[in-house]
Design an enzyme around this catalytic site. Sequence first.
Site, PDB file in Angstrom:
ATOM      1  N   ASP A 119       0.832  -1.219   0.000  1.00 44.34           N
ATOM      2  CA  ASP A 119       0.000   0.000   0.000  1.00 44.34           C
ATOM      3  C   ASP A 119       0.857   1.256   0.000  1.00 44.34           C
ATOM      4  OD1 ASP A 119       0.908  -0.292   2.554  1.00 44.34           O
ATOM      5  OD2 ASP A 119      -1.063  -0.205   3.520  1.00 44.34           O
ATOM      6  N   ASN A 154       1.116   6.497   4.353  1.00 39.42           N
ATOM      7  CA  ASN A 154       2.046   6.259   3.242  1.00 39.42           C
ATOM      8  C   ASN A 154       1.683   7.123   2.052  1.00 39.42           C
ATOM      9  OD1 ASN A 154       3.473   4.348   4.632  1.00 39.42           O
ATOM     10  ND2 ASN A 154       2.283   2.602   3.853  1.00 39.42           N
ATOM     11  N   CYS A 175       6.534   5.758  11.499  1.00 39.10           N
ATOM     12  CA  CYS A 175       6.186   4.410  11.056  1.00 39.10           C
ATOM     13  C   CYS A 175       6.681   3.455  12.128  1.00 39.10           C
ATOM     14  CB  CYS A 175       6.896   4.130   9.730  1.00 39.10           C
ATOM     15  SG  CYS A 175       6.701   2.439   9.136  1.00 39.10           S
ATOM     16  N   HIS A 176       5.827   2.547  12.572  1.00 34.40           N
ATOM     17  CA  HIS A 176       6.243   1.676  13.673  1.00 34.40           C
ATOM     18  C   HIS A 176       7.157   0.528  13.245  1.00 34.40           C
ATOM     19  CE1 HIS A 176       2.122  -0.448  12.992  1.00 34.40           C
ATOM     20  NE2 HIS A 176       2.970  -0.734  12.071  1.00 34.40           N
ATOM     21  N   HIS A 204      10.802   2.477   5.249  1.00 34.37           N
ATOM     22  CA  HIS A 204      10.724   1.159   4.607  1.00 34.37           C
ATOM     23  C   HIS A 204      12.035   0.760   3.942  1.00 34.37           C
ATOM     24  CE1 HIS A 204       6.033   0.954   4.316  1.00 34.37           C
ATOM     25  NE2 HIS A 204       6.453   1.299   5.509  1.00 34.37           N
ATOM     26  N   ASP A 265       9.812  -3.105   7.729  1.00 35.70           N
ATOM     27  CA  ASP A 265       9.269  -3.212   6.376  1.00 35.70           C
ATOM     28  C   ASP A 265      10.348  -3.272   5.299  1.00 35.70           C
ATOM     29  OD1 ASP A 265       6.384  -2.926   7.125  1.00 35.70           O
ATOM     30  OD2 ASP A 265       7.138  -1.045   7.940  1.00 35.70           O
TER      31      ASP A 265
END
Lengths: 456, 456
Positions: A119, A154, A175-176, A204, A265
């Site tokens: 996503d 995102n 972002c976790h 990410h 991620d």
Amino acid sequence: MAGVRVAFIGAGSAVFAMDMVRDLCLTAGLGGSSVTLMDIDKERLDAVHSMATRYAAQVGSKIRFRKTAKRGEALKDSDFVIDSVLVGGHYEQEAVRTVGEKHGYYRGVEAVEFNMVSDYYTTFGGYHQLKFFVDLARDMEDLCPNAWLIDVANPECEAGTLLTRRSKIKVVGYCHGYKEYRDICATLGIDPAKADFQVAGFNHNIWLTRLGYDGRDCYPLIDEWIRRDAEKYWNSHVSEEIFDVQMSRAAADMYNLFGLFPVGDTVRSGSWKYHYDLKTKKYWYGRFGGPDSEIGWQRYLKELDASTNTVMGLAQSSPSTLIQRIPPRMSDEDVVQFIDSVVNDKGERFVLDVRNDALIPGLSDDVVVEVPVRVDRKGVHKESIEKIPRRLVDMALIPRQVRLEMAMEAFLHGDRDVLLEVLFRDPRTRSEKQAREVLDEILDLPFNKDAKKHYT
Amino acid sequence: MAGVRVAFIGAGSAVFAMDMVRDLCLTAGLGGSSVTLMDIDKERLDAVHSMATRYAAQVGSKIRFRKTAKRGEALKDSDFVIDSVLVGGHYEQEAVRTVGEKHGYYRGVEAVEFNMVSDYYTTFGGYHQLKFFVDLARDMEDLCPNAWLIDVANPECEAGTLLTRRSKIKVVGYCHGYKEYRDICATLGIDPAKADFQVAGFNHNIWLTRLGYDGRDCYPLIDEWIRRDAEKYWNSHVSEEIFDVQMSRAAADMYNLFGLFPVGDTVRSGSWKYHYDLKTKKYWYGRFGGPDSEIGWQRYLKELDASTNTVMGLAQSSPSTLIQRIPPRMSDEDVVQFIDSVVNDKGERFVLDVRNDALIPGLSDDVVVEVPVRVDRKGVHKESIEKIPRRLVDMALIPRQVRLEMAMEAFLHGDRDVLLEVLFRDPRTRSEKQAREVLDEILDLPFNKDAKKHYT
């Protein structure tokens, strides 16, 4: 304490909202604050608001929750703005993916090297999302110019960069994913709470630049685990958790190539090597092929729907059920703690997306990187990054920056030729015709009328 | 004047050697100099030496030409070293290409985005060449530590970067490709000699940062040509000259995307868009599909053979034939003029490959860029680059830098995994197996024994 004003844009993101509500209610330092929940989905908004007010009452919080469908109303005079909006939701993303797959792009045109998170739509499906960020920032400049924007939506890498370049508002991305360093610790048998860790990179695309314990470097433990235990783990570890890929073959392979262990991620992307097809994905990520395979992602979307329904159900639940389902302890998200740290000058450490400004050498100053920071009343103070191999910058971070810049160029200039150029560099493109056809069909999707007009 | 000592390594490159001999003999400021021709191909070396001594006598030059098959002998106490060596020659390159094509890599594994020039082997076939540069530099450090190395051998981008990082010798790269700006001028009907031009970028990836005439910007003339004349030109212009692609469709298309006109060999590369297959290449580059198609390159290799034979024939030709075939006027190469400019403090302007050092923002300091410089006794003085669009840096130069860095990482660490990673990022790779097989077969070529050992 007088409290602050928080606007929560996209509060209908029910699962995430539940965590925000819980944290806001349980943070003593924010007592007396007011929170305006905002969403265009009235049903979701009503449910979250009902849940929030009843939860606040139940735990004795003095936070006041309001609700509105009007963004301006929420933003006005805010001190903090939380944004979790995904314009068009997963439905539109899946529609774009379907068109991509029809034209030969497995997992869609957005699923590319260093950007396989399903996503994370930076380019072809990213128009509405990027447009939303720009609009939100402009509204904030009018209605709450001194507020902090905390973006959890995102594509944070592109969104943050866009906003730091095009707006004067204060913005951080959160972002976790970085918390998966704890999974590395657990695997090595060390207590994550006592570990001395550092990560750096792009959202990410972050890498473990330090892992220490009791004053000692833990990288040798990782090496030992890979040598001694990894093969057995990969062959026998069967998890029902689709996101459980932190210690996958792909992660170890990236570490071998780049010299640092990937975190969170990050593991989901990497090179095409891991992503040619489902069979390849399964080899590198385990039985679902990772969260971004056709199996993993469908499961995730189903799980998300189920969780959302559960939270929606809490709107009318009994007080005891409410407390049972949302136990009064802080969630694992840092958003409210960030606010608390600014408001109460706490100097806490978080991992956030902030402007690079030479922190990671080799990257542009005006791109947003994900790094550890200390946060206090004066703002965000970046930690220096001690060990980041040049190979990793040159071979993993700069290629991601190229993609980011292409997304910026396409969006900011409405330039269809840049969108096409992104496709020409895609390994799945076999001809100019294929690239033009897939782009045409994406821009012809009913919800893309304005995007089509933008990219003339 | 006492003259200087010049070592010409790879003097058996007969066609290029003819130009060097001519220029050395005709440059008054270098009278009294001695030139040592060096090559391991004795037949070629003898022919070039015979041609050189006879030509010098014929034009009354006081340059003394020696010959040797021993590199050390040539280098000892030199002031300038010219290097035109292609280790293994075109034969080895074609053998590597054949293996690549067998495994599904059209025009071979080295023919990739921004690097389609057919004898520019940076990675898989570049081992011997890069190794040669390192050895040459080490010999120079011993035998002529203050000499200038003038590299005309590919891959100049990688070679120059490698040498500036790994050696203290003074090095510049020279490529005549930039002179194609004159073809742009001719097309626009302006006198190239009076044009005020500037180019910048990487070798084979340079862009027209300025074209002025009579104090006016000539870019509007390019725009007008594209609007008014280009289509007709592309449809009717039929040249027997395979390198005649400066004004091709591809060039105009790159200009449209990046905002500056590509110059010289730059036009041959660009995006995959121009290179999917022969049909595509023909559309963008004309009837041969450009010099790097299977047609164009075979023609080039044949022409090169024929020219080499012609020059070899001059070794025994009559004095009048010699003068007829090599008329006493300067060639179009800047190499000897560079030497003259250093020796005689002339301050002439050239386009050379030199360390970036922040000249082009966004690129690393320690990569070698191709830019205009002034050259005098004190060395090389870079011109500031006034107009280089960020899009061009982000979308054309940085991707080329990524490839350069991967070539450096692979070569310097003997890292097979980096070679594989280069293949995983290649659009023609469909599986890990394919990548491993093509690499294995390339490294199994008889002449690659040492390369195979290096990349364990």
